[in-house]
Scaffold this motif. Structure first.
Motif, PDB file in Angstrom:
ATOM      1  N   LEU A  79     -22.298 -30.513  34.341  1.00  0.00           N
ATOM      2  CA  LEU A  79     -21.793 -30.683  32.981  1.00  0.00           C
ATOM      3  C   LEU A  79     -20.505 -31.486  32.926  1.00  0.00           C
ATOM      4  CD1 LEU A  79     -22.392 -27.102  31.498  1.00  0.00           C
ATOM      5  CD2 LEU A  79     -23.917 -29.075  31.495  1.00  0.00           C
ATOM      6  N   LEU A  80     -20.016 -31.951  34.078  1.00  0.00           N
ATOM      7  CA  LEU A  80     -18.768 -32.714  34.102  1.00  0.00           C
ATOM      8  C   LEU A  80     -18.804 -33.933  33.174  1.00  0.00           C
ATOM      9  CD1 LEU A  80     -15.923 -32.992  35.232  1.00  0.00           C
ATOM     10  CD2 LEU A  80     -16.882 -34.202  37.209  1.00  0.00           C
ATOM     11  N   PRO A  81     -19.925 -34.667  33.037  1.00  0.00           N
ATOM     12  CA  PRO A  81     -19.933 -35.790  32.083  1.00  0.00           C
ATOM     13  C   PRO A  81     -19.591 -35.374  30.651  1.00  0.00           C
ATOM     14  CG  PRO A  81     -21.805 -35.959  33.548  1.00  0.00           C
ATOM     15  CD  PRO A  81     -21.178 -34.615  33.814  1.00  0.00           C
ATOM     16  N   PHE A  82     -20.067 -34.204  30.231  1.00  0.00           N
ATOM     17  CA  PHE A  82     -19.737 -33.722  28.885  1.00  0.00           C
ATOM     18  C   PHE A  82     -18.243 -33.472  28.763  1.00  0.00           C
ATOM     19  CE2 PHE A  82     -18.984 -30.016  26.098  1.00  0.00           C
ATOM     20  CZ  PHE A  82     -19.323 -30.606  24.881  1.00  0.00           C
ATOM     21  N   THR A  83     -17.656 -32.837  29.779  1.00  0.00           N
ATOM     22  CA  THR A  83     -16.216 -32.589  29.756  1.00  0.00           C
ATOM     23  C   THR A  83     -15.436 -33.895  29.771  1.00  0.00           C
ATOM     24  OG1 THR A  83     -16.604 -30.522  30.956  1.00  0.00           O
ATOM     25  CG2 THR A  83     -14.346 -31.341  30.881  1.00  0.00           C
ATOM     26  N   ALA A  84     -15.901 -34.869  30.561  1.00  0.00           N
ATOM     27  CA  ALA A  84     -15.244 -36.171  30.587  1.00  0.00           C
ATOM     28  C   ALA A  84     -15.303 -36.838  29.217  1.00  0.00           C
ATOM     29  CB  ALA A  84     -15.889 -37.063  31.640  1.00  0.00           C
ATOM     30  N   PHE A  85     -16.414 -36.663  28.502  1.00  0.00           N
ATOM     31  CA  PHE A  85     -16.525 -37.214  27.153  1.00  0.00           C
ATOM     32  C   PHE A  85     -15.491 -36.574  26.226  1.00  0.00           C
ATOM     33  CE2 PHE A  85     -18.664 -37.181  22.901  1.00  0.00           C
ATOM     34  CZ  PHE A  85     -18.544 -38.538  22.647  1.00  0.00           C
ATOM     35  N   LEU A  86     -15.277 -35.263  26.364  1.00  0.00           N
ATOM     36  CA  LEU A  86     -14.232 -34.608  25.588  1.00  0.00           C
ATOM     37  C   LEU A  86     -12.860 -35.203  25.897  1.00  0.00           C
ATOM     38  CD1 LEU A  86     -15.214 -30.811  25.787  1.00  0.00           C
ATOM     39  CD2 LEU A  86     -15.477 -32.356  23.843  1.00  0.00           C
ATOM     40  N   TYR A  87     -12.582 -35.441  27.174  1.00  0.00           N
ATOM     41  CA  TYR A  87     -11.295 -36.027  27.546  1.00  0.00           C
ATOM     42  C   TYR A  87     -11.164 -37.443  26.997  1.00  0.00           C
ATOM     43  CZ  TYR A  87      -9.557 -32.311  30.528  1.00  0.00           C
ATOM     44  OH  TYR A  87      -9.048 -31.109  30.980  1.00  0.00           O
ATOM     45  N   LEU A  88     -12.260 -38.188  26.962  1.00  0.00           N
ATOM     46  CA  LEU A  88     -12.234 -39.525  26.368  1.00  0.00           C
ATOM     47  C   LEU A  88     -11.826 -39.428  24.893  1.00  0.00           C
ATOM     48  CD1 LEU A  88     -14.931 -42.279  26.852  1.00  0.00           C
ATOM     49  CD2 LEU A  88     -14.051 -41.760  24.584  1.00  0.00           C
ATOM     50  N   LEU A  89     -12.427 -38.481  24.168  1.00  0.00           N
ATOM     51  CA  LEU A  89     -12.080 -38.308  22.761  1.00  0.00           C
ATOM     52  C   LEU A  89     -10.634 -37.852  22.599  1.00  0.00           C
ATOM     53  CD1 LEU A  89     -15.314 -36.557  21.412  1.00  0.00           C
ATOM     54  CD2 LEU A  89     -14.692 -38.976  21.262  1.00  0.00           C
ATOM     55  N   MET A  90     -10.167 -36.977  23.473  1.00  0.00           N
ATOM     56  CA  MET A  90      -8.776 -36.518  23.412  1.00  0.00           C
ATOM     57  C   MET A  90      -7.812 -37.679  23.617  1.00  0.00           C
ATOM     58  SD  MET A  90      -9.036 -33.039  25.692  1.00  0.00           S
ATOM     59  CE  MET A  90     -10.249 -31.763  25.347  1.00  0.00           C
ATOM     60  N   THR A  91      -8.153 -38.576  24.542  1.00  0.00           N
ATOM     61  CA  THR A  91      -7.296 -39.726  24.825  1.00  0.00           C
ATOM     62  C   THR A  91      -7.240 -40.667  23.634  1.00  0.00           C
ATOM     63  OG1 THR A  91      -7.844 -39.570  27.177  1.00  0.00           O
ATOM     64  CG2 THR A  91      -6.905 -41.649  26.411  1.00  0.00           C
ATOM     65  N   VAL A  92      -8.384 -40.931  23.031  1.00  0.00           N
ATOM     66  CA  VAL A  92      -8.413 -41.776  21.831  1.00  0.00           C
ATOM     67  C   VAL A  92      -7.619 -41.117  20.705  1.00  0.00           C
ATOM     68  CG1 VAL A  92      -9.902 -42.764  20.057  1.00  0.00           C
ATOM     69  CG2 VAL A  92     -10.582 -42.888  22.460  1.00  0.00           C
ATOM     70  N   ASP A  93      -7.785 -39.810  20.536  1.00  0.00           N
ATOM     71  CA  ASP A  93      -7.038 -39.095  19.502  1.00  0.00           C
ATOM     72  C   ASP A  93      -5.540 -39.159  19.758  1.00  0.00           C
ATOM     73  OD1 ASP A  93      -6.851 -37.230  17.201  1.00  0.00           O
ATOM     74  OD2 ASP A  93      -6.124 -35.835  18.720  1.00  0.00           O
ATOM     75  N   SER A  94      -5.137 -39.106  21.025  1.00  0.00           N
ATOM     76  CA  SER A  94      -3.720 -39.230  21.367  1.00  0.00           C
ATOM     77  C   SER A  94      -3.160 -40.566  20.883  1.00  0.00           C
ATOM     78  CB  SER A  94      -3.542 -39.092  22.882  1.00  0.00           C
ATOM     79  OG  SER A  94      -2.190 -39.215  23.250  1.00  0.00           O
ATOM     80  N   ALA A  95      -3.932 -41.637  21.067  1.00  0.00           N
ATOM     81  CA  ALA A  95      -3.503 -42.958  20.599  1.00  0.00           C
ATOM     82  C   ALA A  95      -3.445 -43.008  19.076  1.00  0.00           C
ATOM     83  CB  ALA A  95      -4.445 -44.029  21.133  1.00  0.00           C
ATOM     84  N   VAL A  96      -4.445 -42.410  18.429  1.00  0.00           N
ATOM     85  CA  VAL A  96      -4.460 -42.400  16.969  1.00  0.00           C
ATOM     86  C   VAL A  96      -3.238 -41.678  16.423  1.00  0.00           C
ATOM     87  CG1 VAL A  96      -5.692 -41.496  14.957  1.00  0.00           C
ATOM     88  CG2 VAL A  96      -6.970 -42.612  16.795  1.00  0.00           C
ATOM     89  N   GLN A  97      -2.923 -40.508  16.997  1.00  0.00           N
ATOM     90  CA  GLN A  97      -1.755 -39.754  16.546  1.00  0.00           C
ATOM     91  C   GLN A  97      -0.469 -40.524  16.789  1.00  0.00           C
ATOM     92  OE1 GLN A  97      -2.140 -37.088  14.711  1.00  0.00           O
ATOM     93  NE2 GLN A  97      -4.354 -37.319  15.060  1.00  0.00           N
ATOM     94  N   HIS A  98      -0.415 -41.255  17.881  1.00  0.00           N
ATOM     95  CA  HIS A  98       0.773 -42.067  18.179  1.00  0.00           C
ATOM     96  C   HIS A  98       0.991 -43.112  17.094  1.00  0.00           C
ATOM     97  CE1 HIS A  98       3.664 -44.502  20.406  1.00  0.00           C
ATOM     98  NE2 HIS A  98       2.896 -45.550  20.139  1.00  0.00           N
ATOM     99  N   TYR A  99      -0.060 -43.812  16.723  1.00  0.00           N
ATOM    100  CA  TYR A  99       0.083 -44.881  15.732  1.00  0.00           C
ATOM    101  C   TYR A  99       0.233 -44.339  14.318  1.00  0.00           C
ATOM    102  CZ  TYR A  99      -0.812 -48.182  19.441  1.00  0.00           C
ATOM    103  OH  TYR A  99      -0.707 -48.914  20.599  1.00  0.00           O
ATOM    104  N   ARG A 100      -0.066 -43.070  14.133  1.00  0.00           N
ATOM    105  CA  ARG A 100       0.230 -42.424  12.855  1.00  0.00           C
ATOM    106  C   ARG A 100       1.651 -41.899  12.798  1.00  0.00           C
ATOM    107  NH1 ARG A 100      -5.223 -38.804  11.531  1.00  0.00           N
ATOM    108  NH2 ARG A 100      -6.527 -40.549  10.848  1.00  0.00           N
ATOM    109  N   GLY A 101       2.386 -42.053  13.891  1.00  0.00           N
ATOM    110  CA  GLY A 101       3.769 -41.619  13.935  1.00  0.00           C
ATOM    111  C   GLY A 101       3.971 -40.179  14.303  1.00  0.00           C
TER     112      GLY A 101
END
Length: 400
Positions: A358-380
């Motif tokens: 199931l590691l690919p599923f967990t990696a997909f979650l981390y991918l989404l978390m990383t993208v969300d981190s960037a989104v939150q950064h650019y939202r200030g």
């Protein structure tokens, strides 16, 4: 099998994924092994003075399970604890004083530095205040440990023995995080697995310790020589760093120090992350800082995660369904290698091995978390944590 099958896009991508996994398996410092224990297990002839610095903000819920373990350390030399209350609103400071009064053991000092000035993260401002108090006692070593970390009775003794007999300026242990809820079991072992993949432990403290990019520490448990901290200007030199543990290790290494990092035995986090949102916040608050707030690095990371972790299961299933044995075979082999390298971490965390595929599923979650981190950064919103928001947190400083 026709040549067209081997040159088709699914087969080529699957073969690239398999090649990536073979390289990770054999050429990435054996990052997947979990047998990196404390070095230099001989006890020193004399035991140096150690001051323990614990930054704490709103930690009343976990302090009863962590602070007593520090006060009860079985250490042959002189040691004392400084808990720095970083503007808590839940009575952390008063609770710490009460716990200190209840338990005989190491001396405890509770202090508060006030709000951090501009350019400082709250944790590092608290660490700075604690180190200043400790330096008045002239210790040889500082133990920087988080307020949610519980230590076995011989933890400090073993850390000092490793640093003294191994000749290290930093000895850090990756605390064993809690993995009890469903989401913790799915996400937490992978968090440590990914960290070890980024910073292979054998490259940090072994013969390749001088290699660029292989200095790291785990902020929950860092034993640091006081003179090395002064030489590297810790924590002032890293005062803006959100990923302060890696920044600390790089600063010490950059000033000529030796660093060791490994997995812990007897150093445990007692902080619960029962819901996915709790784990999501833990990862996303610093993921984009790890990428130095670079859109190019973000795009490369997303593409790399997709190739390495998502292609194997998708291509294996799709290739089998389409009758593309070459793509299915390469992707299946990559998935098998991936799961095999994850097994030691699951064993370390005492988790069932059926989680490995199931590691690919967990990696997909981390991918989404990383993208969300960037989104939150650019939202200030940046790295929001415990009521503070660092809109543009400092990235980990470059080595070199």
């Amino acid at each position: 099998m026709s040549a067209d099958v081997w040159t088709s896009a699914p087969t080529v991508v699957s073969a690239l994924s398999l090649a990536a996994w073979l390289w990770l398996l054999l050429a990435r410092g054996f990052f997947w092994r979990t047998d990196v224990g404390l070095p230099g297990r001989r006890e020193p002839e004399s035991w140096p003075h150690v001051c323990v610095v614990v930054p704490a903000r709103d930690e009343a819920a976990v302090l009863p399970a962590s602070l007593p373990s520090l006060l009860a350390q079985d250490y042959p030399g002189r040691a004392e604890v400084f808990l720095v209350d970083d503007g808590s609103t839940d009575g952390t400071g008063d609770l710490a004083r009460e716990l200190g009064r209840r338990r005989a053991g190491l001396p405890l000092t509770v202090a508060s530095p006030g709000e951090p000035p501009a350019g400082w993260t709250g944790k590092l401002w608290a660490v700075r205040h604690g180190i200043a108090l400790a330096r008045a006692r002239d210790p040889e070593y500082l133990l920087l440990t988080d307020a949610d970390i519980a230590h076995a009775p011989d933890s400090l003794r073993r850390l000092v023995a490793a640093a003294r007999t191994g000749g290290f300026d930093v000895v850090s242990q990756m605390a064993r995080l809690r993995a009890e809820s469903v989401w913790e079991r799915l996400v937490v072992p992978a968090f440590v697995y990914f960290f070890a993949q980024l910073y292979p432990f054998r490259w940090i403290g072994g013969r390749r310790a001088g290699r660029k990019g292989t200095a790291a520490a785990a902020g929950g448990c860092v034993l640091l020589r006081a003179d090395a901290a002064a030489r590297a200007r810790i924590p002032d030199a890293i005062r803006h760093a959100v990923i302060d543990d890696v920044a600390l290790a790089r600063a010490v290494k950059g000033s000529g120090g030796r660093v060791w990092l490994g997995l812990a035995d007897g150093v445990d986090s007692v902080r619960p992350y029962p819901r996915l949102r709790d784990l999501w916040r833990m990862v996303s608050r610093s993921a984009y800082a790890q990428l130095r707030h670079s859109p190019l690095l973000l795009a490369g990371t997303v593409a790399g995660l997709a190739l390495v972790y998502l292609v194997p299961p998708v291509a294996a299933v799709a290739g089998a369904a389409a009758g593309n044995a070459a793509a299915a075979g390469c992707a299946g082999a990559a998935w098998l290698v991936m799961a095999g390298t994850y097994v030691p971490m699951l064993r370390y965390y005492r988790q069932p091995l059926w989680l490995a595929p199931l590691l690919p599923f967990t990696a997909f979650l981390y991918l989404l978390m990383t993208v969300d981190s960037a989104v939150q950064h650019y939202r200030g919103r940046g790295a929001a944590w415990k009521g503070r928001t660092y809109a543009r947190p400092g990235a980990v400083p470059d080595e070199g």
